[in-house]
Design a protein around this motif. Structure first.
Motif, PDB file in Angstrom:
ATOM      1  N   UNK A   1       0.828  -1.213   0.000  1.00  0.00           N
ATOM      2  CA  UNK A   1       0.000   0.000   0.000  1.00  0.00           C
ATOM      3  C   UNK A   1       0.860   1.260   0.000  1.00  0.00           C
TER       4      UNK A   1
ATOM      5  N   UNK B   1      -2.527   4.908  -3.336  1.00  0.00           N
ATOM      6  CA  UNK B   1      -3.667   4.097  -2.909  1.00  0.00           C
ATOM      7  C   UNK B   1      -4.534   4.840  -1.894  1.00  0.00           C
ATOM      8  N   UNK B   2      -3.873   5.340  -0.859  1.00  0.00           N
ATOM      9  CA  UNK B   2      -4.570   5.985   0.253  1.00  0.00           C
ATOM     10  C   UNK B   2      -4.003   7.386   0.397  1.00  0.00           C
TER      11      UNK B   2
ATOM     12  N   UNK C   1      -1.723   4.419  12.671  1.00  0.00           N
ATOM     13  CA  UNK C   1      -2.819   3.494  12.922  1.00  0.00           C
ATOM     14  C   UNK C   1      -3.128   2.660  11.665  1.00  0.00           C
ATOM     15  N   UNK C   2      -3.091   3.297  10.513  1.00  0.00           N
ATOM     16  CA  UNK C   2      -3.305   2.585   9.248  1.00  0.00           C
ATOM     17  C   UNK C   2      -2.169   1.592   9.002  1.00  0.00           C
TER      18      UNK C   2
ATOM     19  N   UNK D   1      -2.596  -1.571  10.842  1.00  0.00           N
ATOM     20  CA  UNK D   1      -3.563  -2.448  10.168  1.00  0.00           C
ATOM     21  C   UNK D   1      -2.904  -3.217   9.027  1.00  0.00           C
ATOM     22  N   UNK D   2      -2.039  -2.531   8.296  1.00  0.00           N
ATOM     23  CA  UNK D   2      -1.394  -3.169   7.143  1.00  0.00           C
ATOM     24  C   UNK D   2      -0.377  -4.217   7.600  1.00  0.00           C
TER      25      UNK D   2
ATOM     26  N   UNK E   1      -1.262  -7.838   8.502  1.00  0.00           N
ATOM     27  CA  UNK E   1      -1.700  -8.746   7.430  1.00  0.00           C
ATOM     28  C   UNK E   1      -0.494  -9.378   6.738  1.00  0.00           C
ATOM     29  N   UNK E   2      -0.683 -10.515   6.064  1.00  0.00           N
ATOM     30  CA  UNK E   2       0.434 -11.123   5.332  1.00  0.00           C
ATOM     31  C   UNK E   2       0.767 -10.333   4.061  1.00  0.00           C
TER      32      UNK E   2
ATOM     33  N   UNK F   1      -0.501 -11.633   0.634  1.00  0.00           N
ATOM     34  CA  UNK F   1      -1.929 -11.493   0.361  1.00  0.00           C
ATOM     35  C   UNK F   1      -2.270 -10.059  -0.038  1.00  0.00           C
ATOM     36  N   UNK F   2      -1.600  -9.100   0.584  1.00  0.00           N
ATOM     37  CA  UNK F   2      -1.785  -7.700   0.198  1.00  0.00           C
ATOM     38  C   UNK F   2      -1.286  -7.492  -1.242  1.00  0.00           C
TER      39      UNK F   2
ATOM     40  N   UNK G   1      -3.787  -9.013  -3.566  1.00  0.00           N
ATOM     41  CA  UNK G   1      -5.042  -8.255  -3.535  1.00  0.00           C
ATOM     42  C   UNK G   1      -4.950  -6.919  -4.238  1.00  0.00           C
ATOM     43  N   UNK G   2      -3.853  -6.192  -4.004  1.00  0.00           N
ATOM     44  CA  UNK G   2      -3.708  -4.878  -4.647  1.00  0.00           C
ATOM     45  C   UNK G   2      -3.641  -5.032  -6.161  1.00  0.00           C
TER      46      UNK G   2
ATOM     47  N   UNK H   1      -4.076 -18.058   8.456  1.00  0.00           N
ATOM     48  CA  UNK H   1      -4.939 -16.969   8.927  1.00  0.00           C
ATOM     49  C   UNK H   1      -6.309 -17.459   9.364  1.00  0.00           C
TER      50      UNK H   1
ATOM     51  N   UNK I   1       2.485 -15.343  10.327  1.00  0.00           N
ATOM     52  CA  UNK I   1       2.613 -15.248   8.869  1.00  0.00           C
ATOM     53  C   UNK I   1       3.994 -15.678   8.354  1.00  0.00           C
TER      54      UNK I   1
END
Lengths: 267, 267, 267
Positions: free
Chosen positions: B103, B124-125, B198-199, B202-203, B206-207, B210-211, B214-215, B250, B262
């Motif tokens: 991300x 992305x964000x 904080x974001x 969250x990232x 995660x593995x 997978x990100x 997904x992206x 997961x 992970x």
């Protein structure tokens, strides 16, 4: 030097009204600098004095911007060809709003319904008063707003487009702002007019040729799915733009901290 | 374990700056787990210790995120090939922001203009402070923001894109939020930084594999018009995802109410 | 006369639940007037008394609309074909929501997550209470919400879609409204129910055949990139619509200032 054209728009979009507007637009197009990529040797305006720089469209009916097609006219004819003609003229007008090489600003005060809402959703910039509302209520009379929906669904998000088209209910100016149908809302007609003039000053300060080129490519790239393809074409447009006289003048003026002196031609 | 990379971004996107950023990105890409579908036997990172998990881009210029291309550089050269090279490097960078398998978070405080706004609209964000503003004012100097418009029109609604591009006027952070250019706005830089962290938490939870997967598919499906086709490809991606080690881990951890462990690999 | 169907929706979208819903939809489809363009001689409903006019979907779980796929079920099977079947059933359901010839209204109170969020993003009109929230958190358990992302990215702007999918964090009802995921938000369940009934009144007042025709073309044109092509097809749809009995009746009633008497047939 520049002429800003105002169309005062009337209630129903009858066939006669659509044809009148199309003829009007045809003459307006001749007052514009065409985009560079479609230029021909003879396309240069002889006199920049009569150059159209922007189009502002408003209504001369109180509380109604436009109520859309003339239902009486449509009902009277059982002739499919005649009805097709009405929609063909309407489509021609909507495509013209987008193709006109100057910014088209729409001022809405009151109701924009059905093809009237389609008209609004086909302009580049839409200013509205707080009391305005927008609807696609055709299904109420058994005629689904299928063509207005084309312009509306390309402006607002899916959830709002479906709501408007399937329920026929009007949305407020604020809902129109949040969902993307209008650019901004003003508390009064006077405030909207003042904002319009401020926007027009921004447009007039730029070279006509560059706005023409830019508007044309803007709508072209919006229809392209593939990002890399859009950039590939966009880079070429930028390089061509850089070789235009008004671009060279503009950058030179910027770096020299002076006012630019535009030719407005697409050379 | 994971490295979060911050780029402090500078004012103008000169050719040298674009090339530097592109080289930078090339090295960043090597620190990422590639998406499963492009994996090769040798693509697995030997050490997850140096694995890039997210990229945060901010500016080190007060009040200006980026003012876009270097106009002086463009004006000095009359060489079409040289100019084309600038836009090619710029496009390469924009496509890289989207292709990077982690991300990309953009922190904006101040003005993001022209290609600077394009850069923002390619992340992305996007987090922004309330005092930030966004514009595509190229036509003011005779150079329409045609390439920035490609990223902007894929972010904001048509009515706002046309307003920004045709008038060159800046929009506020709040207008950017409502029209879709930014993800959220913060009252202060500190609040934005706190939200960023904080974001990032969250990232990181995660593995990486997978990100990455997904992206890649997220941007692919966004370019597909046909819904049924998108679902057909998406279902296949989901089934492949389910056979990944980190997915099995997961779901097992979730059902067992324990923390997942992970591998971050794309096996 | 008209039946409005309510589905009370349950927590997880297990394969059994997806199959049950698909069977349910198959029977609902038979209670609808098909769109004109797909009509066949035998497609006319014999009794308008049992005609479905709208579908309202809500949850019977407190605070949760739907949490998405059943992870346990997915984890238990190592069978790719079985997993593919789950996604195939899910896709079938999502496409059915769009293809159903009546408006589908979703009432959300609480959390809509993963495929539950996909379900919401696949309905025509979405009403939500203020306390609702929406997320695509699959990557938390190693299973990226790739298929939910297809529906979500076609509803909300890119910046919000990427935020939801890459971070897995929930957005509030208000963020869902601004970014386009929901049509409107209500302070309470009662207010949402009252708004639902008001929307249903708007739908029932229209001819079923025209809504069927309109909804079908609405989603068709939304997938068309080229504006002129969309108008070309849309004009034909309008001309066909004008020759329908219910359209002739609707316009006649409108001009005569009387209530229309719909046949609801697609003749």
């Amino acid at each position: 030097m520049e002429i800003l054209f105002y169309i005062a728009y009337r209630n129903a979009l009858s066939l006669a009204m659509l044809q009148e507007l199309n003829e009007h637009f045809e003459s307006l197009e001749k007052q514009c600098i065409p985009p560079t990529s479609t230029q021909s040797a003879s396309s240069k305006s002889d006199e920049n004095a009569s150059l159209l720089r922007a189009l502002v469209i408003s209504s001369n009916c109180e509380k109604i911007f436009s109520s859309g097609h003339d239902l009486k006219e449509m009902a009277e004819s059982n002739d499919g060809k005649y009805r097709q003609l009405i929609f063909d003229e309407c489509t021609k007008l909507m495509l013209r709003l987008r193709a006109l090489p100057v910014p088209v600003i729409c001022q809405v005060d009151g109701l924009a319904a059905a093809a009237g809402c389609q008209f609004v959703a086909s302009c580049d910039i839409v200013l509205a008063t707080e009391r305005s509302h927008f609807s696609t209520p055709g299904a109420n009379v058994g005629l689904f707003c299928s063509t207005p929906g084309i312009a509306v669904a390309r402006s607002v998000n899916k959830r709002m487009a479906a709501y408007m088209l399937l329920t026929g209910r009007a949305i407020t100016a604020n809902e129109a702002l949040i969902s993307g149908l209008v650019t901004s809302i003003s508390p009064t007609i006077e405030a909207m007019q003042s904002q319009t003039e401020s926007i027009l000053e921004s447009i007039i300060a730029k070279p006509a040729s560059v706005i023409a080129l830019g508007k044309q490519f803007m709508y072209k790239q919006m229809e392209m799915n593939n990002l890399a393809d859009a950039y590939s074409q966009g880079s070429k447009v930028m390089v061509d733009n850089l070789s235009m006289k008004d671009c060279q003048e503009g950058i030179d003026a910027f770096l020299g901290k002076r006012q630019p002196n535009w030719t407005h031609s697409n050379e």
